[in-house]
Design a protein around this motif. Structure first.
Motif, PDB file in Angstrom:
ATOM      1  N   VAL A  76       0.846  -1.202   0.000  1.00 44.52           N
ATOM      2  CA  VAL A  76       0.000   0.000   0.000  1.00 44.52           C
ATOM      3  C   VAL A  76       0.873   1.240   0.000  1.00 44.52           C
ATOM      4  O   VAL A  76       0.631   2.197  -0.750  1.00 44.52           O
ATOM      5  CB  VAL A  76      -0.944   0.000   1.226  1.00 44.52           C
ATOM      6  CG1 VAL A  76      -1.759   1.289   1.259  1.00 44.52           C
ATOM      7  CG2 VAL A  76      -1.860  -1.220   1.209  1.00 44.52           C
ATOM      8  N   LEU A  77       1.908   1.237   0.835  1.00 45.92           N
ATOM      9  CA  LEU A  77       2.865   2.351   0.862  1.00 45.92           C
ATOM     10  C   LEU A  77       3.579   2.470  -0.477  1.00 45.92           C
ATOM     11  O   LEU A  77       3.835   3.579  -0.964  1.00 45.92           O
ATOM     12  CB  LEU A  77       3.870   2.136   1.989  1.00 45.92           C
ATOM     13  CG  LEU A  77       4.962   3.197   2.139  1.00 45.92           C
ATOM     14  CD1 LEU A  77       4.359   4.551   2.498  1.00 45.92           C
ATOM     15  CD2 LEU A  77       5.980   2.771   3.194  1.00 45.92           C
ATOM     16  N   MET A  78       3.914   1.340  -1.094  1.00 41.50           N
ATOM     17  CA  MET A  78       4.586   1.358  -2.392  1.00 41.50           C
ATOM     18  C   MET A  78       3.697   2.001  -3.458  1.00 41.50           C
ATOM     19  O   MET A  78       4.174   2.785  -4.288  1.00 41.50           O
ATOM     20  CB  MET A  78       4.954  -0.072  -2.798  1.00 41.50           C
ATOM     21  CG  MET A  78       6.012  -0.712  -1.904  1.00 41.50           C
ATOM     22  SD  MET A  78       6.205  -2.487  -2.205  1.00 41.50           S
ATOM     23  CE  MET A  78       7.037  -2.484  -3.808  1.00 41.50           C
ATOM     24  N   ALA A  79       2.406   1.667  -3.422  1.00 40.55           N
ATOM     25  CA  ALA A  79       1.479   2.248  -4.401  1.00 40.55           C
ATOM     26  C   ALA A  79       1.386   3.763  -4.230  1.00 40.55           C
ATOM     27  O   ALA A  79       1.419   4.516  -5.214  1.00 40.55           O
ATOM     28  CB  ALA A  79       0.100   1.608  -4.253  1.00 40.55           C
ATOM     29  N   ALA A  80       1.305   4.218  -2.986  1.00 47.19           N
ATOM     30  CA  ALA A  80       1.247   5.664  -2.732  1.00 47.19           C
ATOM     31  C   ALA A  80       2.534   6.342  -3.190  1.00 47.19           C
ATOM     32  O   ALA A  80       2.506   7.444  -3.771  1.00 47.19           O
ATOM     33  CB  ALA A  80       1.011   5.918  -1.245  1.00 47.19           C
ATOM     34  N   SER A  81       3.672   5.689  -2.977  1.00 46.01           N
ATOM     35  CA  SER A  81       4.961   6.239  -3.407  1.00 46.01           C
ATOM     36  C   SER A  81       5.035   6.344  -4.919  1.00 46.01           C
ATOM     37  O   SER A  81       5.536   7.339  -5.475  1.00 46.01           O
ATOM     38  CB  SER A  81       6.104   5.363  -2.889  1.00 46.01           C
ATOM     39  OG  SER A  81       6.107   5.311  -1.479  1.00 46.01           O
ATOM     40  N   ALA A  82       4.539   5.313  -5.617  1.00 45.13           N
ATOM     41  CA  ALA A  82       4.551   5.321  -7.084  1.00 45.13           C
ATOM     42  C   ALA A  82       3.715   6.472  -7.627  1.00 45.13           C
ATOM     43  O   ALA A  82       4.100   7.122  -8.612  1.00 45.13           O
ATOM     44  CB  ALA A  82       4.038   3.984  -7.620  1.00 45.13           C
TER      45      ALA A  82
END
Length: 399
Positions: A277-283
């Motif tokens: 989820v954090l990775m998606a927000a970062s992307a």
């Protein structure tokens, strides 16, 4: 495991020495070009061979580390790096010899990221794995910063060859320390099972690992475009002078260090389930930064370099955190990291030419930003697919 913190930092400083070996020529490319009497395009190969080596050697590196263990392989590549630097020092006036020396250095560098992650998972298998992965990921920035600040004064005082001699001496000393301090911890595997036998085949069949690999390709594509072309972006689009453009560009390395470490700390707290989820927000943040890279005001220059350092650093740390948890067996970690490194290196290799041709063909840096945003959007799609696959696997396991 006893002394694991000491062993980690010895391994880390060895890796930083390898990064110093890679980046030592960056601040002295001009003097090298003059000394050899060659075109600037030729000198660029002295940097490019590192990426080529990572592409060619990533999978063999994973296999060798799985078969012989990270310590033996790491020791050998450190010795190769020492030899490469000695050859470079002796042949600094000959382009062909210098290129051979850089190939040897590149061969050594290709093994580092893979073996380092294997070491981290050996020493910290259940606690603070993400934190130490994050710390380890900063070795490239540390090596780059040391090279940018030290190599010009050293070569000005002692000549071009001194860059190679100094690196060779430091590398030799670190090799001795590494051999004296670092130990391997046994990694459990199901004896006799097919998964316990080191092989690339289970990795290629692992959907979640492959999705992370494609994300890594997107990440390498985007991140290294900025690392290589930030000065040109600031000078061409925003008419910043060379000194200012270099300053803004250098902030990327400085910002990446704390955010890689912070990213490792965060993913430890989130765990494998919530990290995507954090990775998606970062992307999403990276996509926005790419799409608007030609629409900044001067007040946003530092913010942009911060975003491009922080979120890709967090993403790559998370990738290195998740892959060892997604492989079927600890014995497969080196192959999983190797395949991800291969994809990441391919992204680095193809990113700059594709985007620069797009910019040249349209005479618009904005188009280049849109290409980068589209590639990162593809990376985001793979994160979402990864989340769906993880949820499906969790449901299947519960049933």
């Amino acid at each position: 495991m006893k002394n694991r913190y000491l062993m980690f930092f010895v391994m880390y400083f060895c890796a930083a020495t390898l990064a110093l070996s890679q980046f030592k020529i960056v601040p002295i490319l001009g003097p090298i070009t003059e000394n050899l009497g060659i075109a600037y395009e030729q000198i660029s190969w002295l940097m490019s061979v590192f990426t080529v080596a990572s592409i060619v050697l990533a999978i063999p590196a994973g296999g060798l580390i799985a078969k012989y263990g990270p310590k033996k392989v790491w020791t050998i590549v450190m010795v190769i790096m020492v030899c490469g630097n000695v050859i470079g020092a002796v042949g600094v006036d000959n382009y062909a010899v210098l290129l051979v020396s850089r190939i040897l250095e590149g061969c050594a560098f290709a093994f580092v990221a893979i073996a380092g992650i294997v070491f981290v998972n050996m020493w910290f298998p259940n606690k603070n794995t993400g934190l130490f992965v994050g710390i380890f990921m900063t070795f490239i920035s540390i090596g780059s910063i040391i090279a940018l600040n030290c190599m010009i004064p050293i070569t000005t005082a002692y000549g071009l060859a001194s860059a190679w001699w100094v690196t060779a001496i430091i590398s030799a000393l670190m090799t001795v320390v590494f051999l004296s301090v670092v130990r391997e911890a046994p990694m459990s595997a199901s004896e006799g099972s097919e998964a316990s036998k080191p092989s690339i085949a289970p990795i290629l069949k692992n959907k979640r690992v492959m999705m992370i690999c494609f994300l890594a390709l997107s990440l390498g594509f985007v991140l290294y475009f900025f690392l290589n072309n930030y000065p040109s972006l600031f000078m061409t689009v925003y008419h910043v002078d060379a000194t200012g453009a270099t300053l803004y560009s250098s902030l990327n390395n400085l910002f990446s260090i704390p955010f890689c470490i912070l990213g490792g700390f965060i993913v430890d707290r989130l765990g494998p389930k919530r990290t995507p989820v954090l990775m998606a927000a970062s992307a999403v943040c990276v996509i926005v930064a790419c799409a608007f890279m030609t629409e900044m005001t001067p007040s946003l220059f530092v913010v942009h370099t911060l975003v491009i350092a922080a979120f890709p650093g967090l993403l790559y740390t998370a990738c290195n955190y998740l892959v060892p948890r997604d492989v079927e067996n600890p014995m497969q970690i080196s192959y999983g990291i190797a395949l991800m490194t291969l994809f990441y290196s391919v992204g680095i290799f193809i990113g700059c030419p594709i985007v620069l041709y797009a910019i040249a063909g349209t005479s618009s840096w904005a188009i280049g930003g849109y290409v980068l945003a589209a590639v990162m959007a593809i990376g985001l799609a793979f994160i979402l697919l990864y989340m769906a696959a993880s949820k499906k696997l969790e449901t299947t396991t519960q049933e």
